[in-house]
Design an enzyme around this catalytic site. Structure first.
Site, PDB file in Angstrom:
ATOM      1  N   TYR A   1      74.622 -18.190  37.388  1.00  0.00           N
ATOM      2  CA  TYR A   1      74.749 -19.064  36.243  1.00  0.00           C
ATOM      3  C   TYR A   1      73.617 -18.754  35.268  1.00  0.00           C
ATOM      4  O   TYR A   1      72.448 -18.672  35.659  1.00  0.00           O
ATOM      5  CB  TYR A   1      74.707 -20.522  36.696  1.00  0.00           C
ATOM      6  CG  TYR A   1      74.508 -21.507  35.587  1.00  0.00           C
ATOM      7  CD1 TYR A   1      75.388 -21.537  34.497  1.00  0.00           C
ATOM      8  CD2 TYR A   1      73.447 -22.394  35.608  1.00  0.00           C
ATOM      9  CE1 TYR A   1      75.197 -22.436  33.464  1.00  0.00           C
ATOM     10  CE2 TYR A   1      73.257 -23.302  34.570  1.00  0.00           C
ATOM     11  CZ  TYR A   1      74.138 -23.319  33.505  1.00  0.00           C
ATOM     12  OH  TYR A   1      73.937 -24.202  32.485  1.00  0.00           O
TER      13      TYR A   1
ATOM     14  N   ASP B   1      74.074 -22.352  45.446  1.00  0.00           N
ATOM     15  CA  ASP B   1      74.822 -23.025  44.386  1.00  0.00           C
ATOM     16  C   ASP B   1      76.295 -23.009  44.785  1.00  0.00           C
ATOM     17  O   ASP B   1      76.928 -21.962  44.802  1.00  0.00           O
ATOM     18  CB  ASP B   1      74.608 -22.297  43.058  1.00  0.00           C
ATOM     19  CG  ASP B   1      75.222 -23.028  41.872  1.00  0.00           C
ATOM     20  OD1 ASP B   1      76.187 -23.796  42.075  1.00  0.00           O
ATOM     21  OD2 ASP B   1      74.746 -22.830  40.738  1.00  0.00           O
TER      22      ASP B   1
ATOM     23  N   ARG C   1      63.435 -45.368  37.513  1.00  0.00           N
ATOM     24  CA  ARG C   1      63.254 -43.929  37.689  1.00  0.00           C
ATOM     25  C   ARG C   1      63.222 -43.545  39.162  1.00  0.00           C
ATOM     26  O   ARG C   1      63.392 -42.386  39.516  1.00  0.00           O
ATOM     27  CB  ARG C   1      61.981 -43.475  36.974  1.00  0.00           C
ATOM     28  CG  ARG C   1      61.776 -41.968  36.914  1.00  0.00           C
ATOM     29  CD  ARG C   1      60.792 -41.542  35.826  1.00  0.00           C
ATOM     30  NE  ARG C   1      59.693 -42.453  35.664  1.00  0.00           N
ATOM     31  CZ  ARG C   1      58.590 -42.467  36.429  1.00  0.00           C
ATOM     32  NH1 ARG C   1      58.464 -41.627  37.430  1.00  0.00           N
ATOM     33  NH2 ARG C   1      57.624 -43.332  36.183  1.00  0.00           N
TER      34      ARG C   1
END
Length: 394
Positions: free
Chosen positions: A109, A185, A56
């Site tokens: 988005y 973005d 992880r």
């Protein structure tokens, strides 16, 4: 990695996209990085910064993609790969302090908007939405005469799906003056078309699912920054919240990245041709594409982008028998080569009426069709559109 950032800075991005993230050069070693399938790593004693330790925390298969993306975006630090674009969005939004203010484009988005709206509903942050192409309106939301100044400005440019163009440099300057960090973005543009860090952004976000991986076969996201403190916060969020990428998906994304320059070159050229032809078609009410000289964002896009992208939107005109939305639905059904689907940025051309999604803002016209232009022959794409548009006359 074999390509240093210093060397990459001297090369064309078209070369960096192929050369970055390769293994070190030594006799009989592979040219491409291998896939490492392990959830844990050998180690003794206390873990220190940089130790893998556990799956992880890190995986060697992530590193080549993260380094390649950093070099393409002009970042001083490796990027961070996530399980999905929304996992990256979640990590970026975690930078807003509790009760802080987030300024986000009205047209963004849908997943980003939904997540921000839900956080606001829980009182975790204050959300202010604004037309990101209206520089004065954004500045007013960043530092209002009454109320708190913003903690984060979220930029999409071009916006999804309306293709509004923000003045990124002006907005990042205003955000810095207000004490806000800027997340941009860059999914629609990719680093080959626009580099937001060079325009003043603090963090750049990608849905790797789209153009970077480019083959509609993986779901991934990524963040890039040159700020060590911000990167440490984002890395901690990824570790603790578990939004990690699978090794095989990371390997596929790097393989897809290698052809990004060729794909962008082809799809941008085709998008420009299609936008010009559609703009004169009697069945098309309007076309949004920053590459058209009469597009509202054309001059601004020219000043900060190295192209105009491969997304265009059209609005279908209604007639006596059907509304514009019904015409849009019929158009999509009549297409044979274009694929009705909700994603974008793959080798195949995709099309959809955006308001079929309940999460899409009501300010998006219900007759708007978003088109993601792929790498097929442009004349074949046009012929399919032409026959579908003719079907509206029947």
């Amino acid at each position: 990695m074999s390509l240093s950032r210093e060397h990459a800075a001297d090369l064309s991005p078209d070369t960096v996209v192929v050369a970055a993230g390769r293994p070190e050069r030594s006799h009989d070693q592979p040219v491409n990085p291998p896939i490492v399938l392990s959830s844990t790593y050998f180690g003794t004693g206390a873990l220190s910064d940089g130790d893998r330790g556990y799956g992880r925390y890190a995986n060697p298969t992530w590193n080549p993609f993260e380094e390649a993306l950093a070099q393409l975006e002009g970042a001083e630090l490796p990027g961070l790969l996530y399980a999905s674009g929304l996992a990256a969005v979640s990590s970026a939004l975690s930078l807003v302090p509790a009760g802080g203010v987030l300024v986000m484009p009205t047209h963004s988005y849908a997943g980003s908007l939904v997540m921000a709206t839900e956080l606001a509903a829980k009182g975790i942050l204050e959300l202010r939405t604004v037309d990101i192409a209206d520089t004065d309106a954004v500045k007013a939301q960043l530092a209002p005469a009454e109320g708190k100044p913003a903690n984060m400005l979220w930029i999409e440019s071009p916006t999804n799906p309306m293709l509004g163009i923000a003045d990124v440099r002006a907005l990042t300057t205003a955000a810095r003056e207000a004490g806000a960090i800027v997340v941009t973005d860059n999914t629609f543009s990719t680093p080959l078309v626009q580099q937001p860090l060079s325009l003043g952004s603090d963090v750049v976000l990608h849905s790797v699912t789209k153009y970077l991986a480019g083959h509609s076969d993986v779901v991934l996201g990524a963040l890039v920054t040159s700020n060590p403190e911000l990167r440490a916060e984002l890395l901690h969020h990824r570790i603790i919240h578990g939004g990690i990428a699978g090794p095989f998906e990371a390997w596929l994304a790097l393989r897809g990245l290698r052809t990004l320059a060729l794909r962008i070159e082809r799809s941008q050229a085709s998008a420009a041709t299609l936008a010009e032809r559609l703009s004169t078609h009697p069945r098309v009410e309007s076309v949004r594409f920053p590459g058209l000289p009469n597009d509202p964002g054309h001059e601004r896009a020219k000043s900060q982008m190295k192209g105009f992208g491969s997304i265009l939107c059209i609005q279908l005109a209604g007639d006596g028998t059907r509304s514009g939305a019904e015409a849009a639905d019929q158009l999509v059904r009549a297409l044979q080569l274009w694929i009705p689907a909700t994603s974008l940025g793959g080798v195949e051309s995709l099309i959809e009426r955006r308001r079929r999604h309940t999460a899409e803002p009501l300010s998006v016209p219900d007759n708007l069709v978003r088109m993601s232009v792929g790498i097929e022959n442009v004349e074949d794409l046009w012929a399919d559109l032409e026959q579908a548009l003719k079907s509206l006359d029947r």
